[in-house]
Design a protein around this motif. Structure first.
Motif, PDB file in Angstrom:
ATOM      1  N   GLN A   1     -36.595   8.840 -18.858  1.00 45.59           N
ATOM      2  CA  GLN A   1     -35.850   7.574 -18.831  1.00 45.59           C
ATOM      3  C   GLN A   1     -34.585   7.700 -17.973  1.00 45.59           C
ATOM      4  N   ALA A   2     -33.925   8.845 -18.035  1.00 37.56           N
ATOM      5  CA  ALA A   2     -32.743   9.070 -17.185  1.00 37.56           C
ATOM      6  C   ALA A   2     -33.131   9.032 -15.715  1.00 37.56           C
ATOM      7  N   ASN A   3     -34.272   9.640 -15.373  1.00 36.34           N
ATOM      8  CA  ASN A   3     -34.735   9.639 -13.992  1.00 36.34           C
ATOM      9  C   ASN A   3     -35.007   8.224 -13.495  1.00 36.34           C
ATOM     10  N   LEU A   4     -35.626   7.404 -14.331  1.00 36.76           N
ATOM     11  CA  LEU A   4     -35.924   6.034 -13.935  1.00 36.76           C
ATOM     12  C   LEU A   4     -34.641   5.245 -13.699  1.00 36.76           C
ATOM     13  N   ALA A   5     -33.642   5.456 -14.575  1.00 43.40           N
ATOM     14  CA  ALA A   5     -32.357   4.768 -14.392  1.00 43.40           C
ATOM     15  C   ALA A   5     -31.668   5.236 -13.113  1.00 43.40           C
ATOM     16  N   MET A   6     -31.666   6.551 -12.889  1.00 41.95           N
ATOM     17  CA  MET A   6     -31.096   7.108 -11.659  1.00 41.95           C
ATOM     18  C   MET A   6     -31.778   6.541 -10.433  1.00 41.95           C
ATOM     19  N   GLY A   7     -33.090   6.440 -10.510  1.00 39.07           N
ATOM     20  CA  GLY A   7     -33.854   5.925  -9.390  1.00 39.07           C
ATOM     21  C   GLY A   7     -33.397   4.541  -8.978  1.00 39.07           C
ATOM     22  N   GLN A   8     -33.139   3.689  -9.952  1.00 36.71           N
ATOM     23  CA  GLN A   8     -32.710   2.321  -9.651  1.00 36.71           C
ATOM     24  C   GLN A   8     -31.286   2.290  -9.106  1.00 36.71           C
ATOM     25  N   PHE A   9     -30.392   3.075  -9.700  1.00 39.43           N
ATOM     26  CA  PHE A   9     -29.006   3.121  -9.212  1.00 39.43           C
ATOM     27  C   PHE A   9     -28.958   3.634  -7.768  1.00 39.43           C
TER      28      PHE A   9
ATOM     29  N   ALA B   1     -21.942   9.957  -2.694  1.00 39.55           N
ATOM     30  CA  ALA B   1     -22.269   9.369  -3.992  1.00 39.55           C
ATOM     31  C   ALA B   1     -23.009  10.376  -4.851  1.00 39.55           C
ATOM     32  N   ILE B   2     -22.619  10.451  -6.109  1.00 39.54           N
ATOM     33  CA  ILE B   2     -23.401  11.154  -7.122  1.00 39.54           C
ATOM     34  C   ILE B   2     -24.018  10.085  -8.010  1.00 39.54           C
ATOM     35  N   VAL B   3     -25.339  10.136  -8.144  1.00 41.37           N
ATOM     36  CA  VAL B   3     -26.081   9.137  -8.911  1.00 41.37           C
ATOM     37  C   VAL B   3     -26.497   9.759 -10.237  1.00 41.37           C
ATOM     38  N   THR B   4     -26.126   9.134 -11.339  1.00 38.47           N
ATOM     39  CA  THR B   4     -26.515   9.599 -12.670  1.00 38.47           C
ATOM     40  C   THR B   4     -27.208   8.460 -13.412  1.00 38.47           C
ATOM     41  N   GLU B   5     -27.730   8.782 -14.588  1.00 34.96           N
ATOM     42  CA  GLU B   5     -28.373   7.738 -15.398  1.00 34.96           C
ATOM     43  C   GLU B   5     -27.355   6.754 -15.976  1.00 34.96           C
ATOM     44  N   LYS B   6     -26.057   7.128 -15.941  1.00 34.19           N
ATOM     45  CA  LYS B   6     -25.003   6.254 -16.459  1.00 34.19           C
ATOM     46  C   LYS B   6     -24.339   5.425 -15.377  1.00 34.19           C
ATOM     47  N   GLY B   7     -24.717   5.665 -14.123  1.00 29.36           N
ATOM     48  CA  GLY B   7     -24.130   4.898 -13.028  1.00 29.36           C
ATOM     49  C   GLY B   7     -23.766   5.790 -11.866  1.00 29.36           C
ATOM     50  N   LEU B   8     -23.026   5.222 -10.924  1.00 27.17           N
ATOM     51  CA  LEU B   8     -22.684   5.887  -9.674  1.00 27.17           C
ATOM     52  C   LEU B   8     -21.275   6.464  -9.713  1.00 27.17           C
ATOM     53  N   ILE B   9     -21.103   7.611  -9.066  1.00 27.11           N
ATOM     54  CA  ILE B   9     -19.782   8.140  -8.772  1.00 27.11           C
ATOM     55  C   ILE B   9     -19.637   8.096  -7.258  1.00 27.11           C
ATOM     56  N   LEU B  10     -18.848   7.156  -6.762  1.00 24.89           N
ATOM     57  CA  LEU B  10     -18.614   7.041  -5.332  1.00 24.89           C
ATOM     58  C   LEU B  10     -17.370   7.832  -4.968  1.00 24.89           C
ATOM     59  N   GLU B  11     -17.430   8.546  -3.840  1.00 26.38           N
ATOM     60  CA  GLU B  11     -16.344   9.431  -3.429  1.00 26.38           C
ATOM     61  C   GLU B  11     -15.963  10.367  -4.579  1.00 26.38           C
ATOM     62  N   PRO B  12     -16.855  11.287  -4.941  1.00 22.03           N
ATOM     63  CA  PRO B  12     -16.632  12.157  -6.103  1.00 22.03           C
ATOM     64  C   PRO B  12     -15.327  12.941  -6.030  1.00 22.03           C
ATOM     65  N   SER B  13     -14.656  13.011  -7.159  1.00 20.34           N
ATOM     66  CA  SER B  13     -13.410  13.772  -7.318  1.00 20.34           C
ATOM     67  C   SER B  13     -13.237  14.026  -8.809  1.00 20.34           C
TER      68      SER B  13
END
Length: 333
Positions: free
Chosen positions: A121-129, A311-323
């Motif tokens: 389920q996490a993979n599917l969410a990541m896929g969409q984000f 961008a880092i893509v996770t099942e909880k959403g995106l991290i743009l410009e990671p820091s």
């Protein structure tokens, strides 16, 4: 969305763990069965199963197998924890199993199966984000194998690619061969061809020329451990691709579940890098390709600084410009 992949790399039935032996793909499709933590640890170490999420799932099942047999679970934990040092999902899964403080095999098998289902389920969410970041008609480059073979199903970086293709956004995928284990050539190309997604294989050394020609919009990769500041450990060669991508104006996307983050580590400098045997470099399928007695280095991973990741893509959403700040914001939600 329920689309995953057309095959299963990890299955549980008849009170046994069944793993598709990835060492022999794509030419042999062999499934091996396991009934102890020690045997699962050997499978992880020997690369029968690989990819951080898949290693974590396999370890959870391995822990449950020793409960079914009435074995010492502290010993099971130690044996499995020693199998691979870099993939943090391994330790996360074992901690989650041990935290139940239960010897009941039914409870532990159920938890392992839950870990497996949650990963899909996490993979599917990541896929969409991740797919939402890709423009229609794009071509992307990926490294190593991050698909259903490396996870519970669908994939992390390859899950983004699967979702983007299903959404009609992707025109072409380029897969780097990934020396020395050739996961890109043997596994990623095979996965994409199974699902009829257009893929072209690229020698690792040809990536710069391909990027120079233009037309690549994203480098999309997975991760084995992500530090609190967004520095990311992934398969050796990822850092090189990030440097090339920056030179040629190509964006870099890392797709990984939140279980891949290790917030106890302040930066990538603290991530342990597994050193594998030199003969993996000097030999191919057991055949020598270097002079007898030639020494070699074989780090299995490298670290890409957060500043080189868009961008880092996770099942909880995106991290743009990671820091450190943007990673903390995701976990504060």
């Amino acid at each position: 969305m329920t689309y995953t992949a057309s095959f299963h790399a990890i299955e549980w039935h008849n009170q046994q763990l069944h793993l598709l032996d990835q060492r022999h793909l794509p030419h042999q499709h062999q499934t091996l069965s396991y009934n102890s933590a020690a045997a699962v640890a050997d499978a992880i170490r020997a690369m029968v199963v690989r990819g951080a999420p898949a290693i974590g799932i396999a370890a959870a099942y391995g822990y449950a197998l020793d409960a079914l047999a009435g074995r010492d679970l502290q010993h099971a934990y130690r044996v499995l924890a020693e199998s691979r040092p870099t993939a943090v999902n391994l330790f996360w899964a074992l901690e989650r199993m041990a935290a139940l403080s239960s010897q009941d095999p039914h409870v532990l098998v159920a938890e392992a199966r839950q870990i497996h289902a949650e990963d899909i389920q996490a993979n599917l969410a990541m896929g969409q984000f991740g797919a939402a970041l890709i423009s229609e008609g794009s071509a992307v480059y990926t490294h190593c194998n991050t698909g259903a073979l490396a996870t519970g199903g669908h994939g992390t970086a390859l899950g983004v690619i699967r979702s983007a293709y299903q959404d009609g956004r992707l025109q072409q995928v380029y897969a780097g061969e990934t020396r020395p284990w050739l996961q890109g050539a043997r596994l990623t190309a095979w996965e994409l061809m199974q699902d009829k997604i257009p893929v072209k294989l690229v020698c690792d050394g040809a990536a710069a020329q391909l990027f120079r020609q233009g037309g690549i919009s994203w480098v999309i990769v997975g991760a084995d451990r992500i530090a609190a500041n967004g520095d990311t450990a992934n398969k050796i060669g990822t850092y090189s691709l990030a440097v090339l991508a920056r030179q040629h104006g190509i964006k870099v996307m890392v797709a990984a579940p939140t279980t891949t983050f290790d917030l106890t580590l302040s930066s990538g400098a603290d991530i342990p890098i597994e050193q594998r045997p030199a003969d993996e470099v000097t030999h191919l399928n057991g055949q020598p390709i270097a002079p007898a007695g030639c020494d070699a280095i074989n780090p299995s991973f490298d670290v890409t600084p957060a500043g080189m990741i868009d961008a880092i893509v996770t099942e909880k959403g995106l991290i743009l410009e990671p820091s450190r700040e943007t990673v903390a914001m995701l976990f504060a939600r």
